[in-house]
Enzyme design. Sequence first.
Site, short mmCIF file in Angstrom:
data_model
loop_
_atom_site.label_atom_id
_atom_site.label_comp_id
_atom_site.label_asym_id
_atom_site.label_seq_id
_atom_site.Cartn_x
_atom_site.Cartn_y
_atom_site.Cartn_z
N CYS A 47 0.87 -1.18 0.00
CA CYS A 47 0.00 0.00 0.00
C CYS A 47 0.91 1.23 0.00
O CYS A 47 2.06 1.16 0.39
CB CYS A 47 -0.88 -0.05 1.25
N HIS A 69 1.29 -3.76 6.05
CA HIS A 69 0.10 -3.71 6.91
C HIS A 69 -1.16 -4.22 6.22
O HIS A 69 -2.21 -4.25 6.84
CB HIS A 69 -0.12 -2.28 7.41
N GLU A 70 -1.05 -4.61 4.94
CA GLU A 70 -2.24 -5.16 4.27
C GLU A 70 -1.97 -6.65 4.10
O GLU A 70 -1.09 -7.02 3.33
CB GLU A 70 -2.37 -4.49 2.89
N CYS A 99 -10.25 -1.57 20.77
CA CYS A 99 -10.04 -2.20 22.08
C CYS A 99 -11.35 -2.70 22.67
O CYS A 99 -11.37 -3.52 23.57
CB CYS A 99 -9.34 -1.23 23.04
N CYS A 102 -12.91 1.61 25.12
CA CYS A 102 -12.77 3.06 25.27
C CYS A 102 -14.05 3.77 24.79
O CYS A 102 -14.95 3.14 24.24
CB CYS A 102 -11.55 3.56 24.50
N CYS A 105 -14.70 3.18 21.10
CA CYS A 105 -15.15 1.82 20.78
C CYS A 105 -16.59 1.60 21.25
O CYS A 105 -17.34 0.86 20.63
CB CYS A 105 -14.20 0.79 21.37
N CYS A 113 -10.38 4.41 18.01
CA CYS A 113 -10.03 3.84 19.32
C CYS A 113 -8.92 4.62 20.02
O CYS A 113 -7.90 4.94 19.43
CB CYS A 113 -9.60 2.39 19.11
N ARG A 117 -5.61 3.44 18.04
CA ARG A 117 -5.69 4.26 16.84
C ARG A 117 -4.33 4.27 16.14
O ARG A 117 -3.29 4.22 16.80
CB ARG A 117 -6.08 5.67 17.26
ZN ZN Z 1 -10.88 1.56 21.86
#
Ligand code: ZN
Length: 379
Positions: A47, A69-70, A99, A102, A105, A113, A117
């Site tokens: 990516c 990361h993909e 998570c 939070c 979330c 998050c 994040r």
């Molecule tokens: Zn969270």
Amino acid sequence: MTTAGQVIRCKAAVAWESGKPLSIEDVEVAPPQKDEVRIKILFTSLCHTDVYFWDAKGQDPLFPRILGHEAGGIVESVGEGVTDLQPGDHVLPIFTGECKECRHCLSEESNMCDLLRINTDRGTMIHDGKSRFSINGKPIYHFLGTSTFSEYTVVHVGQVAKINPSAPLDKVCVLSCGISTGFGATVNVAKPKNGQSVAVFGLGAVGLAAAEGARVSGASRIIGVDLNPNRFEEAKKFGVTEFVNPKDHNKPVQEVIAEMTGGGVDRSVECTGSIQAMISAFECVHDGWGVAVLVGVPNKDDAFKTHPMNLLNERTLKGTFFGNYKPRSHIPGVVEKYMNNELELDKFITHSVPFSEINKAFEYMLRGEGLRCMIRMDA
Ligand code: ZN
Ligand code: NAD
């Protein structure tokens, strides 16, 4: 023979310094600690964000690092406290987490998050601030908490989406970043109604995923806007019905689009990162009901400028991160859409290379060739 609890020695593509080809090394991958999962990666794709951090222009470079990361893979073992995943589960690691505790979330409206994040600066695990990768005892840094350019990687459980085990990982792998971002920007945020018109600014993988979202939503017209005319041919496969190159006109592209559509499009999605395109994407929507959604990541010093009358005239401007999807709660459902033929992915995968030739994937992207290059770890 089980590898759980033991260090695994495997191949990983290490970025030793910015802009230099990755080198395939033998690395040691420590067992997962509290709230962590060790994943055997089967497929990973490249990516733009990987290239951006490999290039390391305009940010603090962190090397040596394992990018990527993909991806799609299978859980090898789980650390203490992990109850909702087990060895053998098919998963997509995601660069931003959930998570489930939070404020974000717990809110139906947010996927940002507090704990997990996206953090592009962090190169270690949250639990102990250490890396799980090493070569001869020297740590190699993580990237986005995923580091998928490795046969095995360790990821926080909040960044792992458990998916249908019959989904082909070499296809659904692309849902772990760019395609979900563009598709979600349209279906979750712009929300075009059946028969409405949609303009998509930027026809890279993210923009074409936004176009796929418009197609699936039943848009009557999908207007693709790009400065690069080479993008138009590919975009036809994605249901883009008309093309506008801002360079072909001597007036602002928002005026061109307003003329084409009798006052403006119903929805627009910006996937370029250009501030000029962001302003045009907003100003080209119809007054009274038009909605524009920004997806592209701007430059550090950019400022969005428009006359407030454009808003008073009942246009809406929105922005989105990862298509508003919560990675663990929503991505399994997006995989199901692919399984039910409600969303096409194969057309995004234009190249494929064995892991040993991962640098070719970088070359394709640097030349602007194709959309996604699938990297096969077993080859
Ligand atoms: Zn969270
Ligand atoms: P890409 O480089 O493949 O595509 C961008 C396209 O935009 C190119 O075809 C380029 O020619 C075109 N373009 C550039 N300036 C333009 C302008 N002024 N007018 C019209 N077209 C223009 O990139 P991509 O991988 O598709 O990503 C698109 C953007 O989305 C990037 O900015 C990326 O950082 C961002 N992104 C955001 C998120 C998020 O969660 N918000 C996630 C992933 C990617």
